[in-house]
Design a protein around this motif. Structure first.
Motif, short mmCIF file in Angstrom:
data_model
loop_
_atom_site.label_atom_id
_atom_site.label_comp_id
_atom_site.label_asym_id
_atom_site.label_seq_id
_atom_site.Cartn_x
_atom_site.Cartn_y
_atom_site.Cartn_z
N ALA A 3 -3.53 -2.77 -7.68
CA ALA A 3 -3.17 -3.22 -6.38
C ALA A 3 -3.63 -4.62 -5.70
CB ALA A 3 -3.68 -2.04 -5.16
N ALA A 4 -4.89 -4.87 -6.07
CA ALA A 4 -5.37 -6.04 -5.93
C ALA A 4 -4.57 -7.17 -6.08
CB ALA A 4 -6.89 -6.27 -6.19
N ARG A 5 -3.98 -7.31 -7.50
CA ARG A 5 -3.06 -8.42 -7.90
C ARG A 5 -1.73 -8.11 -7.37
NH1 ARG A 5 -0.75 -6.78 -12.54
NH2 ARG A 5 -1.97 -5.41 -13.93
N GLN A 6 -1.54 -7.04 -6.73
CA GLN A 6 0.12 -6.53 -6.39
C GLN A 6 0.84 -6.02 -7.86
OE1 GLN A 6 0.62 -10.36 -4.49
NE2 GLN A 6 0.84 -9.49 -2.57
N GLY A 7 0.21 -5.42 -8.55
CA GLY A 7 0.75 -5.07 -9.80
C GLY A 7 1.79 -4.17 -9.67
N VAL A 8 2.76 -4.07 -10.67
CA VAL A 8 3.98 -3.06 -10.89
C VAL A 8 3.36 -1.59 -11.10
CG1 VAL A 8 4.47 -3.34 -13.23
CG2 VAL A 8 6.21 -2.75 -11.59
N GLY A 9 2.08 -1.65 -11.64
CA GLY A 9 1.68 -0.38 -12.00
C GLY A 9 0.82 0.56 -10.87
N HIS A 10 1.10 -0.14 -9.54
CA HIS A 10 0.70 0.48 -8.40
C HIS A 10 1.74 1.02 -7.56
CE1 HIS A 10 -1.52 1.37 -4.48
NE2 HIS A 10 -2.76 1.57 -5.51
N MET A 17 3.04 -10.42 6.19
CA MET A 17 3.11 -10.13 7.17
C MET A 17 1.99 -9.33 7.95
SD MET A 17 6.27 -7.98 9.12
CE MET A 17 7.70 -9.30 8.97
N VAL A 18 1.19 -8.44 7.20
CA VAL A 18 0.05 -8.11 7.35
C VAL A 18 -1.02 -9.06 8.03
CG1 VAL A 18 -1.87 -6.42 6.69
CG2 VAL A 18 0.63 -5.87 5.85
N GLN A 19 -1.04 -10.13 7.01
CA GLN A 19 -2.03 -10.89 7.30
C GLN A 19 -1.91 -11.79 8.65
OE1 GLN A 19 -4.89 -12.49 5.56
NE2 GLN A 19 -4.62 -11.49 3.55
N ILE A 20 -0.47 -12.02 8.71
CA ILE A 20 -0.07 -12.60 10.12
C ILE A 20 -0.46 -11.68 11.43
CG2 ILE A 20 1.99 -13.34 11.56
CD1 ILE A 20 3.27 -14.18 8.71
N ALA A 55 -6.81 -4.40 2.06
CA ALA A 55 -6.69 -5.44 0.96
C ALA A 55 -6.50 -6.93 1.78
CB ALA A 55 -5.24 -5.41 0.25
N ALA A 56 -5.95 -6.97 2.60
CA ALA A 56 -6.14 -8.08 3.71
C ALA A 56 -7.35 -8.29 4.29
CB ALA A 56 -5.15 -7.83 4.91
N VAL A 57 -8.03 -7.20 4.46
CA VAL A 57 -9.72 -7.86 4.99
C VAL A 57 -10.56 -8.16 3.72
CG1 VAL A 57 -11.64 -6.40 5.91
CG2 VAL A 57 -9.43 -5.92 6.95
N GLU A 58 -9.98 -7.41 2.69
CA GLU A 58 -10.98 -7.93 1.45
C GLU A 58 -10.66 -9.44 1.11
OE1 GLU A 58 -9.80 -5.25 -1.68
OE2 GLU A 58 -11.27 -3.72 -1.36
N ASP A 59 -9.39 -9.73 1.07
CA ASP A 59 -9.16 -11.16 1.01
C ASP A 59 -9.60 -12.19 2.10
OD1 ASP A 59 -7.71 -10.60 -1.28
OD2 ASP A 59 -5.68 -10.87 -0.32
N ASN A 60 -9.84 -11.59 3.32
CA ASN A 60 -10.16 -12.13 4.51
C ASN A 60 -11.04 -11.28 5.27
OD1 ASN A 60 -10.67 -14.22 6.45
ND2 ASN A 60 -8.46 -14.15 7.21
N PRO A 61 -12.43 -11.37 5.20
CA PRO A 61 -13.25 -10.61 6.10
C PRO A 61 -13.09 -11.04 7.41
CG PRO A 61 -14.34 -11.19 3.94
CD PRO A 61 -13.36 -12.26 4.06
N ALA A 62 -12.68 -11.94 7.91
CA ALA A 62 -12.57 -12.22 9.31
C ALA A 62 -11.56 -11.43 9.97
CB ALA A 62 -12.23 -13.57 9.35
N LEU A 65 -9.94 4.98 5.98
CA LEU A 65 -9.72 3.50 6.20
C LEU A 65 -10.49 2.86 7.23
CD1 LEU A 65 -7.59 1.30 5.95
CD2 LEU A 65 -6.14 2.04 7.69
N ALA A 66 -10.83 3.53 8.24
CA ALA A 66 -11.84 2.96 9.40
C ALA A 66 -13.26 2.72 8.74
CB ALA A 66 -11.90 3.78 10.46
N SER A 67 -13.67 3.75 7.98
CA SER A 67 -14.79 3.43 7.26
C SER A 67 -14.91 2.57 6.40
CB SER A 67 -15.10 4.87 6.43
OG SER A 67 -16.50 4.87 5.97
N ALA A 68 -13.84 2.10 5.44
CA ALA A 68 -13.94 1.15 4.49
C ALA A 68 -13.91 -0.25 5.09
CB ALA A 68 -12.70 1.22 3.58
N THR A 69 -13.05 -0.34 5.99
CA THR A 69 -12.97 -1.56 7.08
C THR A 69 -14.22 -1.75 7.73
OG1 THR A 69 -10.47 -0.77 7.27
CG2 THR A 69 -11.48 -2.78 8.57
N LEU A 70 -14.88 -0.91 8.40
CA LEU A 70 -16.14 -1.08 9.18
C LEU A 70 -17.15 -1.65 8.10
CD1 LEU A 70 -16.02 1.84 11.74
CD2 LEU A 70 -16.11 -0.51 12.07
N ALA A 71 -17.02 -1.19 6.94
CA ALA A 71 -18.17 -1.62 6.05
C ALA A 71 -18.01 -3.05 5.47
CB ALA A 71 -18.07 -0.55 4.76
#
Length: 712
Positions: free
Chosen positions: A408-415, A436-439, A476-483, A515-521
Motif C-alpha cells: 500500500a505504501a508504494r500504491q501497489g496493485v497487490g493491495h 487529493m487527500v494531501q490537498i 498514508a498521507a500522515v506517514e509521508d508528511n507528519p505535519a 485510525l485515530a490511535s495510529a494518527t495520534l501516534a
C-alpha cells in the motif's frame, strides 16, 4: 527519440537516427547491391530477411540512402491494390515513374506500356478508372493485327532497358503481409514480366510467415518443403538481418523507458529503476526481442500512464501493461482473482496455507490461458513480484500481513485499495486520489481555495462512506508528511461524530478508533498537548477521544500489554481528559437527572478512565431519581445487521459494579419480578424507553444471579 517515434511505426530514414548500430549492416547491403550491378545487367533479387518488428523497413530506407545517386529508386507496395490486374499496373507504374525524362527513358516507358497492354485481360483493362475503353480496344486490335505478342513486347522492352545509363532498384517491403493470391502475383511479376536487364529487386520479409502464406497457395499445397524450394528459386541473394543482441535490446529498452519517464514527468527512485531492470532481465525481455516489440510495449505504457501518474506504482503498471500487451488471457485472469490476490478475501488471507495447491492452480490457469510450459515459471515469478499470495505459493512461505502495508505504501496493485486503479486507468468514483487527500489535509478549513474545498468535501464523504479505505489513505498521507497529523485527527473526530449521528448516537465505529490511535501516534510531541486541548474543548471531540481512551484502556487490560506509541499519546491525553470529562458531564446532565445520549457516551468513557469519580457522580444521579431510571438511560445500544434497527442490550454484573459500586446497588432481590434474559448472545430488544427500562431491570435481576468473581 521523440514522442512521435514512440507511438509510430515509421522506419528510420537517416543514419543519425539509428539506435541499433546497424550502419555496418547497411553498408554491407549497399556493397552487395553494387557488386551485383558490377557483375552485369541481369536482373537479380536480393532479400533482407528478419522477424516482424526487427527493423527491416528501416534497413531498406537506410540502404536506399546509402546507394549512390546513379541508382534509380522505385518502391512498390503490393498490398495497396484491390486485384492482381491493378497490382500489375501499379508495379509498372512505379517503374515508369522513376525513369529519366530523356529519350532513353521515354523509349522504355513506351515499350513497358506495350507489355502491360498485352499482359492485361481485356475485361480488366476496360474497367480501370481513367482509361478510355474504346481507345484501348482499338490499340489492342492494332497490336493483334500487326502480329504483336507478349514475348516480342518483352524482348523489345528488355532491349530498351539495356540502353539505360542507370540501374533501377525496385524495393518491395513486407511481402509477408500479402494474401496468398497477391503474393503469387508479385512473384510472377518479378519472374515473368519484371526480370528485365538493369532492373534489380530488394525485398524484405519474415521468412517463417512468408512460407506460411506460400503453403496456402495452389503452388505449394501445404507442403513446406515445396514452398521453401520455390522461395529459393525466386531469391538469388538472401541477407539475414542479425537479431538484436541482448545488450542492444537492453540499451534500447532503457532509452525508450527513460523517454517515457521524461515525457510523463514521472518520479522514480533508484530502487524502482533497479526493480524494473531486474524484472526486464528475468521475464520481460523474452517477449521484447525486436525494436517494434519494445516500442509497442512502452507506447502502451505511455498511452495510459498519464491518467494514473502519482496514484499507482510505475513498476507494477509496467508489469501489468506487459501482461495486457503480450499475455492478455493472464491479464484477465488477474482481474478475476482480485480478492484472492490482494488479501481482500479474509478467508484467503488468514486460513489458506496450501501453497502447493495454490501454485498448481495458477499453473493450470496459465496453461488454459495458452502460456507455453517453458514460459509459465517466468510469468508466475512476474505475478509473485506483484501479489503476496502467489509469492507465498512460489516460495512455500507465509508472509506477515505487514507486507500488505508495504504494498500500500508504494500504491501497489497487490493491495485492495489500489488494485482497481490499474485496470480502470483512473481513480474510480468510489475512491479518492492520494494527491487529493494531501490537498484536503493541507487545506485551511476557514479560508480554503476552490480546489482545496472540493478535495476536503470529497475526503469527508469518503470517510463516511468507507472509513476503512479512506482512513488508510489518511494514515498514508500522515506517514509521508507528519505535519498533516493535526488536521488528520480533526478530520477523524469530525467523521466519528457524523457516523454517530447517522447511527443514532451509538459508540464510535472501531475503524475510526484504530485510525485515530495510529494518527495520534504520529503527531509530534510538541504539538500533541495543544492539539488534545483544542479537540477536547468541543463535546464531540471530547466524546470521541474519551471513547478512544476508554477502548484502549479496556484492550490493554485484556491483552496484558502496552503499545509504546499508544502509551505516549494516551499519557498526554489522560491529565486533559479526566477533568474535562467530569466537568462536561456535570454541566450537561439536567437537574432532573435526565441524561442525553452523547452524555451517556461520556459517562461510559469516564467509567474506564476514572472509576472512582464516575461512581460518585452516578450515585449522585441515583440519589436524585432512582437506580432503574439512571441505568435505563445508560443502557448500551447497537445496530442490527440491517445497519438501521437500533437494539438495546443488557448489562452484566461487572459493568453495574463499575458504574455504581457493589455496596450501592441495593437489594437486587427486589428486581425478581423483572423478565429473565434467556440468551446473553442475542439478548436484544428494539430501542425504546420501555425496553430500556425493562432491560435495566432485567440486568439488575441477572446481576443478583451472577457470581461476583469479577466485579472490577
Amino acid at each position: 527519440m521523440s514522442q512521435e517515434n514512440l507511438f509510430s511505426d515509421d522506419p528510420v530514414e537517416h543514419v543519425e537516427e539509428d539506435q541499433l548500430d546497424r550502419v555496418s549492416y547497411v553498408e554491407h547491403v549497399a556493397a552487395v547491391m553494387s557488386r551485383v550491378r558490377q557483375q552485369g545487367t541481369a536482373s537479380t533479387v536480393v532479400a533482407i530477411i528478419g522477424s516482424w518488428g526487427s527493423g527491416k523497413s528501416s534497413i531498406l530506407s537506410l540502404v536506399q540512402a546509402k546507394l549512390p545517386d546513379s541508382w534509380l529508386m522505385a518502391r512498390f507496395d503490393p498490398w495497396g491494390y484491390t486485384d492482381v490486374t491493378a497490382m500489375m499496373f501499379g508495379f509498372f507504374g512505379e517503374l515508369s515513374s522513376v525513369l529519366p525524362d530523356d529519350s532513353k527513358g521515354k523509349e522504355v516507358r513506351e515499350k513497358v506500356g506495350k507489355v502491360v497492354q498485352l499482359a492485361s485481360p481485356l475485361g480488366k483493362l476496360t474497367g480501370l478508372a481513367g482509361f478510355d475503353s474504346s481507345s484501348m480496344i482499338d490499340k489492342l486490335g492494332q497490336l493483334i493485327a500487326g502480329g504483336s505478342s507478349i514475348s516480342a513486347a518483352l524482348k523489345s522492352a528488355e532491349e530498351s532497358l539495356k540502353k539505360l545509363d542507370s540501374p533501377v532498384l525496385m524495393v518491395i517491403d513486407d511481402l509477408d503481409c500479402l494474401e496468398p493470391e497477391e503474393l503469387l502475383m508479385v512473384f510472377r511479376l518479378i519472374r515473368s514480366l519484371g526480370r528485365m536487364p538493369n532492373l534489380y529487386y530488394l525485398l524484405s520479409y519474415d521468412e517463417r510467415t512468408l512460407l506460411d502464406v506460400l503453403m496456402r497457395t495452389e503452388l505449394a499445397f501445404n507442403d513446406q518443403r515445396r514452398a521453401q524450394e520455390y522461395l529459393e528459386k525466386m531469391v538469388q541473394v538472401r541477407l539475414d538481418l542479425p537479431p538484436l543482441r541482448e545488450k542492444q535490446a537492453s540499451v534500447l529498452f532503457e532509452q525508450m523507458l527513460d523517454k517515457v519517464i521524461e515525457q510523463t514527468t514521472t518520479r522514480i527512485e533508484d530502487g524502482d529503476r533497479l526493480r524494473i531492470l531486474k524484472v526486464y532481465e528475468t521475464t520481460l525481455r523474452h517477449r521484447l526481442q525486436t525494436p517494434r516489440a519494445i516500442r509497442r510495449f512502452l507506447a502502451q505504457v505511455d498511452a495510459f500512464w498519464s491518467t494514473v501518474n502519482g496514484e499507482i506504482d510505475f513498476c507494477d503498471f509496467l508489469i501489468l501493461t506487459w501482461l495486457r500487451t503480450f499475455e492478455p488471457s493472464t491479464y484477465r485472469a488477474v482481474q478475476e482473482h482480485r480478492a484472492a490476490l490482494t488479501g481482500g478475501d479474509v478467508y484467503e488471507r488468514l486460513f489458506q496455507r496450501d501453497h502447493k495447491g495454490t501454485k498448481q492452480y495458477w499453473i493450470e490457469l496459465l496453461d488454459s490461458a495458452g502460456i507455453p510450459a517453458k514460459d509459465r515459471e517466468k510469468v508466475l515469478e512476474l505475478l509473485a513480484d506483484l501479489f503476496i499470495p502467489i509469492r507465498s505459493a512460489m516460495r512455500n512461505s507465509d508472509y506477515n500481513p505487514a507486507f500488505y502495508d508495504e504494498i500500500a505504501a508504494r500504491q501497489g496493485v497487490g493491495h485492495e485499495d489500489y488494485f482497481d486503479r490499474y485496470f480502470a486507468f483512473t481513480v474510480t468514483s468510489d475512491d479518492i486520489p492520494d494527491a487529493m487527500v494531501q490537498i484536503a489535509l493541507s487545506a485551511d478549513p476557514v479560508d480554503a481555495d476552490e480546489t482545496a474545498t472540493i478535495a476536503l468535501s470529497r475526503l469527508r464523504q469518503r470517510m463516511l462512506d468507507d472509513s476503512f479505505r479512506a482512513g488508510r489513505k489518511v494514515t498514508a498521507a500522515v506517514e509521508d508528511n507528519p505535519a498533516l497529523a493535526r488536521p488528520a485527527v480533526r478530520l477523524i473526530c469530525w467523521a466519528a461524530r457524523e457516523l454517530q449521528l447517522s447511527e443514532a448516537g451509538v459508540a464510535d465505529p472501531w475503524p475510526i478508533s484504530a485510525l485515530a490511535s495510529a494518527t495520534l501516534a504520529r503527531v509530534p510531541n510538541r504539538q500533541l498537548g495543544p492539539l488534545l486541548e483544542e479537540l477536547t474543548e468541543d463535546i464531540n471531540g471530547l466524546d470521541f477521544l474519551g471513547s478512544l481512551a476508554a477502548r484502549l484502556t479496556g484492550m490493554r487490560k485484556r491483552a496484558g500489554r502496552d503499545d509504546a506509541a499508544e502509551l505516549e499519546w494516551s499519557a498526554a491525553l489522560d491529565p486533559i481528559l479526566r477533568p474535562r470529562l467530569e466537568s462536561r458531564v456535570r454541566d450537561e446532565v439536567e437537574p432532573s437527572g435526565r441524561i442525553g445520549d452523547q452524555v451517556a457516551n461520556l459517562i461510559w468513557s469516564w467509567r474506564f478512565i476514572d472509576v472512582s469519580s464516575c461512581q460518585s457522580f452516578c450515585r449522585e444521579l441515583v440519589d436524585r431519581t432512582d437506580l432503574v431510571t439512571v441505568l435505563s438511560q445508560l443502557m448500551p445500544r447497537n445496530h442490527g445487521q440491517d445497519g438501521e434497527t437500533l437494539w438495546v442490550s443488557p448489562l452484566r454484573r461487572a459493568s453495574l459494579v463499575a458504574l455504581f459500586g457493589l455496596d450501592y446497588l441495593g437489594d437486587l432481590e427486589s428486581y425478581g419480578d423483572a423478565p429473565d434474559i434467556p440468551d446473553w448472545d442475542d439478548a436484544r430488544l428494539p430501542d425504546s424507553p420501555e425496553n430500556r427500562t425493562n432491560r435495566a431491570r432485567a440486568s439488575l435481576k441477572a446481576a443478583h444471579q451472577e457470581s461476583p468473581d469479577d466485579e472490577a
